[in-house]
Design an enzyme around this catalytic site. Structure first.
Site, PDB file in Angstrom:
ATOM      1  CE  LYS A   1      -3.345   2.502   2.958  1.00  0.00           C
ATOM      2  NZ  LYS A   1      -4.262   2.428   4.112  1.00  0.00           N
TER       3      LYS A   1
ATOM      4  CG  ASP B   1      -5.676   7.668   4.772  1.00  0.00           C
ATOM      5  OD1 ASP B   1      -6.585   8.313   4.203  1.00  0.00           O
ATOM      6  OD2 ASP B   1      -5.879   6.615   5.417  1.00  0.00           O
TER       7      ASP B   1
ATOM      8  CE  LYS C   1      -6.804   8.423   8.204  1.00  0.00           C
ATOM      9  NZ  LYS C   1      -7.430   7.261   8.839  1.00  0.00           N
TER      10      LYS C   1
ATOM     11  CG  ASP D   1      -2.057   4.977   5.043  1.00  0.00           C
ATOM     12  OD1 ASP D   1      -1.883   3.898   5.633  1.00  0.00           O
ATOM     13  OD2 ASP D   1      -3.151   5.333   4.554  1.00  0.00           O
TER      14      ASP D   1
ATOM     15  CG  ASP E   1     -10.105   7.187   6.697  1.00  0.00           C
ATOM     16  OD1 ASP E   1      -9.017   7.189   6.089  1.00  0.00           O
ATOM     17  OD2 ASP E   1     -10.202   7.315   7.932  1.00  0.00           O
TER      18      ASP E   1
ATOM     19  CD  GLU F   1      -6.799   5.103   2.461  1.00  0.00           C
ATOM     20  OE1 GLU F   1      -7.801   5.197   3.197  1.00  0.00           O
ATOM     21  OE2 GLU F   1      -5.669   4.815   2.898  1.00  0.00           O
TER      22      GLU F   1
ATOM     23  NE  ARG G   1     -10.848  -1.437   3.631  1.00  0.00           N
ATOM     24  CZ  ARG G   1     -11.396  -1.641   4.825  1.00  0.00           C
ATOM     25  NH1 ARG G   1     -12.554  -2.250   4.914  1.00  0.00           N
ATOM     26  NH2 ARG G   1     -10.804  -1.224   5.925  1.00  0.00           N
TER      27      ARG G   1
HETATM   28  N1  BES Z   1      -4.502   4.231   6.921  1.00  0.00           N
HETATM   29  C1  BES Z   1      -5.637   3.927   7.686  1.00  0.00           C
HETATM   30  C2  BES Z   1      -5.381   2.888   8.780  1.00  0.00           C
HETATM   31  C3  BES Z   1      -4.406   3.269   9.879  1.00  0.00           C
HETATM   32  C4  BES Z   1      -4.854   3.877  11.031  1.00  0.00           C
HETATM   33  C5  BES Z   1      -3.083   2.958   9.753  1.00  0.00           C
HETATM   34  C6  BES Z   1      -3.963   4.199  12.032  1.00  0.00           C
HETATM   35  C7  BES Z   1      -2.181   3.266  10.765  1.00  0.00           C
HETATM   36  C8  BES Z   1      -2.627   3.884  11.896  1.00  0.00           C
HETATM   37  C9  BES Z   1      -6.760   3.389   6.796  1.00  0.00           C
HETATM   38  O1  BES Z   1      -6.796   3.864   5.509  1.00  0.00           O
HETATM   39  C10 BES Z   1      -8.050   3.793   7.445  1.00  0.00           C
HETATM   40  O2  BES Z   1      -8.297   4.954   7.527  1.00  0.00           O
HETATM   41  N2  BES Z   1      -8.824   2.820   7.899  1.00  0.00           N
HETATM   42  C11 BES Z   1     -10.034   3.064   8.581  1.00  0.00           C
HETATM   43  C12 BES Z   1     -11.050   2.078   8.051  1.00  0.00           C
HETATM   44  C13 BES Z   1     -12.460   2.405   8.413  1.00  0.00           C
HETATM   45  C14 BES Z   1     -12.936   3.626   7.687  1.00  0.00           C
HETATM   46  C15 BES Z   1     -13.316   1.219   8.081  1.00  0.00           C
HETATM   47  C16 BES Z   1      -9.806   2.857  10.076  1.00  0.00           C
HETATM   48  O3  BES Z   1      -8.955   2.042  10.447  1.00  0.00           O
HETATM   49  O4  BES Z   1     -10.445   3.543  10.857  1.00  0.00           O
HETATM   50 ZN    ZN Z   2      -4.924   4.508   4.747  1.00  0.00          ZN
HETATM   51 ZN    ZN Z   3      -7.858   5.734   5.335  1.00  0.00          ZN
END
Ligand code: BES
Ligand code: ZN
Ligand code: ZN
Length: 464
Positions: free
Chosen positions: A231, A236, A243, A254, A313, A315, A317
């Site tokens: 990734k 992000d 966020k 990220d 968010d 993104e 996947r």
């Molecule tokens: N990049 C984030 C995940 C992340 C969070 C990595 C904290 C490292 C530290 C990912 O893209 C994300 O935002 N995931 C969301 C998914 C949700 C919207 C289902 C999450 O983990 O809250």
């Molecule tokens: Zn992310």
């Molecule tokens: Zn994200």
């Protein structure tokens, strides 16, 4: 700053700028001055109580304590570290020492003005009591650590200085002079290849999205390759599902999965492994603007499957969907994707392990064992078929988050979503979000960890 390692020295030659470390089972760590020589008595376990996890910590503690005394040079006896009950060969112990020395010495100082006396790094290490095979193993460990540390530096770089374009340049730089072919697609090429999932995530950014391909054919031409997919979200923000402030900091990292893939390829090529390995990194910036993809958009991925975006968010996947589809063109022996995919993985495991997902028990065991041996610890979570119910789309084939917007099992739904794009292949997903940054007490610098370069390298090295 990497360490210069010197063998075959003599303790008597050591000058007073060298900290001599004596390692053994004592009550406490202690720094004393004896005959004008500074000695660190480093407390270790008795031989019978030593284990691999403690051993890693011991080497790193030695470096951290030496740094705290501002000693630029360090010396120790290799024999002090030959704990029998680790059941490792001398070479294996040597490789671990070489890796951990440089791993612990690293700090991200690229943006700091050097103090007059210079940064506080260990510059030289004298190791006594080694034979040639052990010395080679120590130097190999050092080579591994250097690539891990380069991974950390890429990830630590602020988002403004690490765009998809720059990441693609860094991929080329990482393998300069090595037999790795790097191909980079821009948005036009991605349009021609129907990589709409990657393109959609990148719409909101002024930075052009890139698709980075690294090819290393060190093995027989007809041997199926191992494909690593990383990734590469260079920042992000969450996109329109922006966020909250507290979650934005650190989101320059990220692209940690992508960075790990870049330097794993470089390491495999440097070590001249007789394997075929491909690296694929979809690189985008996830931003909120008038051009952003929206909640409710339905995106037709390269595979033909449509994705209903319920949350911009989630993104990672979405971009990995196209990358996993693309990976199939290599007829891969195994595909491993590496992604800071979900905060939920850290909720499940704490910050001490990468979450591992695969349907293949044999592959799982191999990755778990390699993780335990290298210090890139992993823990397997389930991905039973029943979970697929919660990513069935309303207006598209799949939703990119739980279709009831539940927070339960967040890491699992990420994995289940990815699986839809790589069914029928031997595949594992590593959610490295828990291990994106170091924890207090790990005897490692703040910031990125370079997970799981050591694991991937060893996985490829021992692969048969
Ligand atoms: N990049 C984030 C995940 C992340 C969070 C990595 C904290 C490292 C530290 C990912 O893209 C994300 O935002 N995931 C969301 C998914 C949700 C919207 C289902 C999450 O983990 O809250
Ligand atoms: Zn992310
Ligand atoms: Zn994200």
């Amino acid at each position: 700053m990497s360490i210069k390692i010197i063998f075959k020295g003599n303790i008597k030659q050591l000058k007073d700028d060298v900290l001599f470390v004596s390692i053994g089972p004592k009550n406490k760590d202690e720094i004393v001055k004896e005959n004008a020589m500074k000695i660190l008595y480093l407390k270790s376990e008795e031989d019978g109580k030593m284990n691999l996890r403690k051993f890693y910590m011991l080497i790193r503690k030695m470096v951290m304590m030496a740094k705290s005394t501002k000693a630029p040079k360090l010396a120790f006896n290799f024999e002090d570290l030959l704990f029998k009950n680790l059941k490792l060969t001398d070479q294996e112990i040597g490789e671990i020492i070489g890796t951990q020395l440089d791993f612990a010495n690293y700090e991200f100082t690229d943006y700091k003005t050097p103090p007059e006396e210079g940064f506080n790094f260990i510059q030289e290490v004298f190791i006594f009591g080694t034979k040639e095979d052990v010395e080679n193993a120590i130097l190999k460990g050092d080579t591994i650590a250097k690539e891990v540390n380069k991974t950390r530096s890429l990830a630590n770089t602020p988002g403004g200085d690490m765009t998809p374009t720059i990441l693609a340049e860094k991929a080329k730089e990482a393998v300069k002079g090595l037999p790795v072919k790097v191909t980079v697609f821009g948005e036009k090429e991605m349009e021609n290849k129907n990589m709409n999932a990657i393109l959609s995530v990148g719409y909101g950014s002024d930075e052009e999205s890139k698709f980075i391909i690294m090819e290393y054919f060190g093995g027989p031409r007809n041997e199926k390759p191992i494909v690593l997919v990383g990734k590469g979200v260079t920042f992000d923000s969450g996109g329109i599902n922006l966020k909250p402030s507290s979650s934005l900091l650190g989101m320059n990292m990220d692209m940690s999965g992508g960075a790990a893939v870049i330097h794993s390829l470089a390491l495999v090529a440097k070590m001249k492994l007789k394997k075929n390995v491909i690296g694929i990194i979809p690189a985008v910036e996830n931003m909120a603007s008038g051009k952003s993809y929206r909640p409710g958009d339905v995106v037709r991925s390269m595979s033909g499957k449509t994705i209903e975006i319920l949350n911009t968010d989630a993104e990672g996947r979405v971009i990995l969907a196209d990358a996993l589809t693309y990976s199939q063109k290599y007829n891969p022996k195994v595909v491993i994707d590496i992604a800071t995919l979900t905060g939920a993985a850290a909720v499940a495991l704490g910050e001490r392990a990468t979450a591992l997902f695969t349907e293949d028990d044999e592959l799982s065991k191999k990755i778990e064992k390699t993780g335990e041996n290298t210090g890139d610890y992993v823990w397997r979570l389930p991905m039973w078929e029943e979970y697929e119910n919660e990513i069935k789309g309303n207006f598209g084939d799949l939703t990119n988050i739980h279709n009831k917007d539940s927070r339960y099992g967040g890491a699992i739904y990420g994995a289940i979503f990815l699986h839809q794009f790589i069914k029928g292949y031997k595949w594992a997903h590593l959610d490295i979000a828990p291990r994106m940054t170091s924890m207090a007490g790990e005897n490692l610098a703040q910031g990125a960890l370079g997970t799981p370069v050591r694991l991937l390298y060893k996985f490829i090295e021992v692969d048969n």
